[in-house]
Design an enzyme around this catalytic site. Structure first.
Site, PDB file in Angstrom:
ATOM      1  NE  ARG A 162     -71.805  17.159  17.524  1.00 48.55           N
ATOM      2  CZ  ARG A 162     -70.515  17.242  17.801  1.00 48.55           C
ATOM      3  NH1 ARG A 162     -70.027  16.732  18.929  1.00 48.55           N
ATOM      4  NH2 ARG A 162     -69.695  17.894  16.993  1.00 48.55           N
ATOM      5  CG  ASP A 163     -69.355  20.846  19.641  1.00 49.06           C
ATOM      6  OD1 ASP A 163     -69.167  20.855  20.867  1.00 49.06           O
ATOM      7  OD2 ASP A 163     -68.425  20.907  18.820  1.00 49.06           O
ATOM      8  CG  HIS A 213     -65.962  22.444  14.603  1.00 51.96           C
ATOM      9  ND1 HIS A 213     -67.275  22.022  14.638  1.00 51.96           N
ATOM     10  CD2 HIS A 213     -65.567  22.508  15.901  1.00 51.96           C
ATOM     11  CE1 HIS A 213     -67.649  21.845  15.894  1.00 51.96           C
ATOM     12  NE2 HIS A 213     -66.618  22.143  16.683  1.00 51.96           N
ATOM     13  CG  HIS A 234     -64.244  24.250  20.222  1.00 51.53           C
ATOM     14  ND1 HIS A 234     -65.123  23.825  21.187  1.00 51.53           N
ATOM     15  CD2 HIS A 234     -64.463  23.451  19.145  1.00 51.53           C
ATOM     16  CE1 HIS A 234     -65.838  22.810  20.729  1.00 51.53           C
ATOM     17  NE2 HIS A 234     -65.447  22.562  19.484  1.00 51.53           N
ATOM     18  CB  CYS A 294     -64.772  17.467  23.186  1.00 52.66           C
ATOM     19  SG  CYS A 294     -64.520  15.681  23.099  1.00 52.66           S
ATOM     20  CG  ASN A 302     -68.668  24.808  19.106  1.00 53.30           C
ATOM     21  OD1 ASN A 302     -68.076  24.144  18.279  1.00 53.30           O
ATOM     22  ND2 ASN A 302     -69.381  24.238  20.075  1.00 53.30           N
TER      23      ASN A 302
END
Length: 302
Positions: free
Chosen positions: A11-12, A203, A205, A236, A245
């Protein structure tokens, strides 16, 4: 400590990739990482296909994952339109997100934070009806590309609003990679002071190379859940300057060196990373795709 990892690469990681990745390749990504021992995946997103076209195939990806019963599958579900789609595919968790900063909320959700939170109320109600767990995610918890540092009190207020809706787990997102260990410690303390029963997921990055030191700070504070992406991909599309990430390979390597348990086979994870690098046709940021794990020696015999 036993550490639980969530792989967010599908996803990310893929939402910001320029190279097109097919449904079959996304399923293979999840399958390869699962074979290395990771069981929890943020597999896709039910945001508008116009906003994030790379994830417009969410339903097909989820329906194609083999042995789904052995995995915990999550997806971003930002509003009722997304919830209605998500309800058709049998997810384990819906990730309901909002931004801690107003500027990022406008860029990411085209609305202010208050309205973004209000949109989640019927989503969480539908999740309950479906027997699905709703979890919260707070973007820009540690910094905003438009406003700079975000006050901890602002993050705590968003988390409190989510908790009032029935959410019991909140992910704190370092969207643009500005967190520092002392800030991580302070924010965890602030959230726990107001919401002592909430489960915190971190979470990070790796925009500025700080992700593993921030994980260390989280572990020191007792946090045992982290999110990462194979190869260190991600970013993002609505946050200028956001990069990948923390890499799953690097995170698992670090955790094992520090004596923590993950249930992950690092060798197989690195193999998956090399496959992913070939798929995306570019060098990925993960250090363990360039260097051997600590303790492995090079064969110099001729």
């Amino acid at each position: 400590m036993q550490i639980t990892l969530t792989e967010v690469g599908p996803r990310d990681g893929l939402q910001n990739e320029r190279r097109s990745v097919s449904i079959e390749q996304k399923i293979e990504l999840i399958t390869r990482v699962a074979a290395a021992g990771i069981r929890r995946f943020e597999a896709t997103s039910f945001v508008s296909p116009r906003a994030v076209p790379a994830l417009s195939d969410a339903e097909d990806v989820l329906r194609g994952i083999p042995q789904r019963e052995k995995l915990i599958l999550e997806a971003l579900v930002p509003n009722m339109r997304g919830a209605e789609r998500a309800a058709q595919v049998g997810l384990d968790e819906w990730v309901c997100f909002a931004s801690a900063s107003e500027s990022h909320s406008q860029a990411n959700s085209n609305t202010n934070t208050d309205e973004a939170l209000n949109r989640l109320i019927p989503v969480i109600r539908l999740a309950e009806e479906q027997g699905v767990t709703a979890v919260g995610a707070i973007a820009t918890s540690f910094g905003c590309p438009f406003e700079g540092e975000v006050p901890a009190a602002r993050v705590v207020e968003v988390a409190r609003r989510m908790a009032d809706m029935g959410i019991k787990t909140v992910k704190l997102g370092d969207t643009i990679g500005t967190a520092a260990p002392s800030q991580v410690t302070r924010l965890i303390d602030a959230v726990r002071t107001t919401l002592p029963d909430i489960t915190i997921v971190l979470h990070f990055h790796n925009t500025r190379g700080m992700s593993l030191t921030n994980v260390q700070a989280g572990i020191a504070a007792g946090i045992d859940r982290y999110e990462s992406a194979l190869g260190g991909v991600g970013g993002c599309p609505f946050a200028p300057g956001a990069t990948g990430n923390v890499a799953s390979e690097d995170l698992v390597h670090f955790l094992h060196l520090e004596g923590h348990q993950t249930g992950v086979d690092l060798t197989r994870l690195i193999e998956a990373g090399h496959w992913f690098e070939t798929l995306l046709d570019r060098q990925l940021p993960a250090h363990l795709l360039r260097a051997k794990p600590v303790g492995e020696i090079y064969n110099t015999a001729k």
